[in-house]
Design a protein around this motif. Structure first.
Motif, short mmCIF file in Angstrom:
data_model
loop_
_atom_site.label_atom_id
_atom_site.label_comp_id
_atom_site.label_asym_id
_atom_site.label_seq_id
_atom_site.Cartn_x
_atom_site.Cartn_y
_atom_site.Cartn_z
N GLU A 97 1.76 13.82 -6.58
CA GLU A 97 1.32 13.06 -7.74
C GLU A 97 2.48 12.46 -8.53
OE1 GLU A 97 -1.58 11.25 -9.90
OE2 GLU A 97 -1.94 12.61 -8.21
N SER A 98 3.50 13.27 -8.84
CA SER A 98 4.60 12.77 -9.65
C SER A 98 5.42 11.72 -8.90
CB SER A 98 5.49 13.93 -10.11
OG SER A 98 6.04 14.60 -8.98
N LEU A 99 5.67 11.97 -7.62
CA LEU A 99 6.42 10.99 -6.82
C LEU A 99 5.64 9.70 -6.68
CD1 LEU A 99 8.90 10.33 -5.14
CD2 LEU A 99 7.77 11.39 -3.16
N HIS A 100 4.34 9.82 -6.47
CA HIS A 100 3.49 8.64 -6.34
C HIS A 100 3.56 7.80 -7.61
CE1 HIS A 100 -0.08 6.13 -5.92
NE2 HIS A 100 -0.18 6.52 -4.66
N ARG A 101 3.43 8.45 -8.76
CA ARG A 101 3.47 7.70 -10.03
C ARG A 101 4.82 7.03 -10.22
NH1 ARG A 101 0.93 12.28 -12.43
NH2 ARG A 101 2.95 12.85 -13.33
N GLY A 102 5.91 7.76 -9.89
CA GLY A 102 7.24 7.20 -10.07
C GLY A 102 7.49 5.99 -9.19
N ILE A 103 7.10 6.09 -7.90
CA ILE A 103 7.30 4.97 -6.98
C ILE A 103 6.44 3.78 -7.39
CG2 ILE A 103 6.96 4.19 -4.61
CD1 ILE A 103 7.65 6.98 -3.66
N GLU A 104 5.18 4.06 -7.73
CA GLU A 104 4.28 2.97 -8.10
C GLU A 104 4.79 2.24 -9.35
OE1 GLU A 104 -0.46 2.15 -9.03
OE2 GLU A 104 0.22 4.12 -8.36
N PHE A 105 5.24 3.00 -10.35
CA PHE A 105 5.76 2.39 -11.57
C PHE A 105 6.98 1.51 -11.26
CE2 PHE A 105 8.82 2.49 -15.08
CZ PHE A 105 8.04 1.93 -16.11
N LEU A 131 0.87 -1.18 0.00
CA LEU A 131 0.00 0.00 0.00
C LEU A 131 0.90 1.23 0.00
CD1 LEU A 131 -2.72 1.47 0.25
CD2 LEU A 131 -2.55 1.19 2.75
N LEU A 132 0.79 2.05 -1.03
CA LEU A 132 1.59 3.26 -1.15
C LEU A 132 0.71 4.46 -0.82
CD1 LEU A 132 4.05 4.93 -2.03
CD2 LEU A 132 3.23 4.71 -4.40
N VAL A 133 1.07 5.18 0.25
CA VAL A 133 0.30 6.35 0.69
C VAL A 133 1.18 7.58 0.51
CG1 VAL A 133 -1.15 7.33 2.50
CG2 VAL A 133 -0.76 4.85 2.43
N GLU A 134 0.97 8.29 -0.58
CA GLU A 134 1.80 9.45 -0.94
C GLU A 134 0.94 10.41 -1.75
OE1 GLU A 134 4.06 12.28 -1.57
OE2 GLU A 134 5.19 10.66 -0.59
N GLU A 138 2.59 -6.02 -6.23
CA GLU A 138 1.22 -5.54 -6.42
C GLU A 138 1.07 -4.27 -5.58
OE1 GLU A 138 -1.83 -8.42 -5.69
OE2 GLU A 138 -0.60 -10.08 -6.43
N VAL A 139 0.64 -3.20 -6.21
CA VAL A 139 0.60 -1.91 -5.52
C VAL A 139 -0.81 -1.33 -5.52
CG1 VAL A 139 1.56 0.42 -5.39
CG2 VAL A 139 2.98 -1.47 -6.25
N THR A 140 -1.27 -0.95 -4.33
CA THR A 140 -2.50 -0.19 -4.19
C THR A 140 -2.13 1.22 -3.77
OG1 THR A 140 -3.81 -2.12 -3.55
CG2 THR A 140 -4.68 0.03 -2.93
N GLY A 141 -2.65 2.21 -4.44
CA GLY A 141 -2.28 3.59 -4.16
C GLY A 141 -3.33 4.33 -3.34
N ALA A 142 -2.87 5.22 -2.48
CA ALA A 142 -3.75 6.11 -1.71
C ALA A 142 -3.03 7.45 -1.58
CB ALA A 142 -4.04 5.53 -0.33
N ARG A 143 -3.81 8.54 -1.63
CA ARG A 143 -3.23 9.88 -1.54
C ARG A 143 -3.73 10.64 -0.31
NH1 ARG A 143 -3.35 8.04 -6.49
NH2 ARG A 143 -1.70 8.59 -7.98
N ARG A 144 -4.60 10.01 0.45
CA ARG A 144 -5.14 10.60 1.66
C ARG A 144 -5.19 9.52 2.74
NH1 ARG A 144 -4.62 14.09 -1.52
NH2 ARG A 144 -5.95 15.90 -1.99
N ILE A 145 -5.19 9.95 4.00
CA ILE A 145 -5.29 8.99 5.10
C ILE A 145 -6.61 8.24 5.05
CG2 ILE A 145 -5.52 8.81 7.61
CD1 ILE A 145 -3.36 10.90 7.88
N ARG A 146 -7.68 8.96 4.72
CA ARG A 146 -8.98 8.28 4.68
C ARG A 146 -9.00 7.17 3.63
NH1 ARG A 146 -10.06 13.39 2.49
NH2 ARG A 146 -10.71 13.40 0.30
N GLU A 147 -8.28 7.38 2.53
CA GLU A 147 -8.19 6.35 1.50
C GLU A 147 -7.37 5.16 2.01
OE1 GLU A 147 -6.51 8.18 -1.93
OE2 GLU A 147 -8.12 9.65 -2.14
#
Length: 230
Positions: free
Chosen positions: A12-20, A6-9, A28-37
């Motif tokens: 936007e650009s850093l999130h995409r780079g890490i996930e890629f 689970l990637l919580v970041e 297997e990566v699940t992305g979240a950009r907020r704590i609630r997510e």
């Protein structure tokens, strides 16, 4: 089977780079950009590792980790722009398994993620013997990765369990901080420091000692390391 992360970041650009990058490595990566997510994600699925930014738009990653630890022992790696020693110790004290400061080198990032995942797979069968280890009012069950005190189970993180197991299996031997680092973090000990050990020793004492401020089981040998006195 590949590990689920689970990637919580929120960047936007850093999130995409890490996930890629992680997907390229087979995770297997699940992305979240907020704590609630992130909170919704951990309710819906089980993860092998959480990569957690400290500063998020709707709150602190530290607070999220603190709440997470009341229900889950999923390993957590913090990401932050702050390299303050107080922040690093706080993250480890809350149950974080590693703390990576931005900007970071990609190879180092992947190495540390892999090291945390390997540590949390637990010791191989027979690494500490098949039977329980008894020491006073404590009983360690290596194969089940459990600890009881006077029959009551005590919750330990994987790092705490491995540290306690190491100490209990070397009774009265003084283990230096360098030896502990090498044994517990063979795949990435160069990224750990004395604070990592001190924080985990303190957490263990709070859980197993009758009087944590005057420990009788995990003894500090000044200038040398730690000794199990069980």
């Amino acid at each position: 089977m590949s590990s689920r992360l689970l990637l919580v970041e929120d960047d936007e650009s850093l999130h995409r780079g890490i996930e890629f990058t992680l997907r390229q490595e087979g995770y297997e990566v699940t992305g979240a950009r907020r704590i609630r997510e992130a909170e919704a994600a951990v309710q819906d699925a089980r993860f092998d590792l959480i990569i957690l930014d400290v500063q998020l738009p709707d709150g602190s990653g530290f607070d999220f980790c603190s709440r997470l630890r009341t229900k889950h022992d999923t390993p957590v790696v913090f990401l932050t722009a702050s390299d303050s020693e107080l922040d690093i110790v706080r993250g480890l004290d809350l149950g974080g398994d590693d703390y990576i400061t931005k900007p970071f080198r990609l190879r180092e990032f992947l190495s540390r993620i892999q090291a945390v995942l390997r540590r949390h797979r637990g010791p191989s069968r027979g690494a500490h013997g098949d039977g329980a280890v008894q020491a006073g009012d404590l009983t360690l069950y290596p194969q089940e990765m459990r600890l009881t005190k006077q029959g009551s189970e005590i919750s330990l993180s994987m790092t705490e369990f491995r540290l306690l197991s190491l100490l209990m299996n070397h009774p009265r031997a003084v283990l230096s901080k360098e030896q502990i680092l090498q044994q517990l973090w063979q795949d990435g000990s160069e990224y750990m420091d004395d604070n990592t050990i001190a924080v985990n020793v303190r957490r263990l004492r709070e859980k197993i000692e009758d009087t944590p401020n005057h420990p009788q089981k995990i003894i500090t040998v000044r200038g040398a390391g730690y000794r199990w006195n069980g």
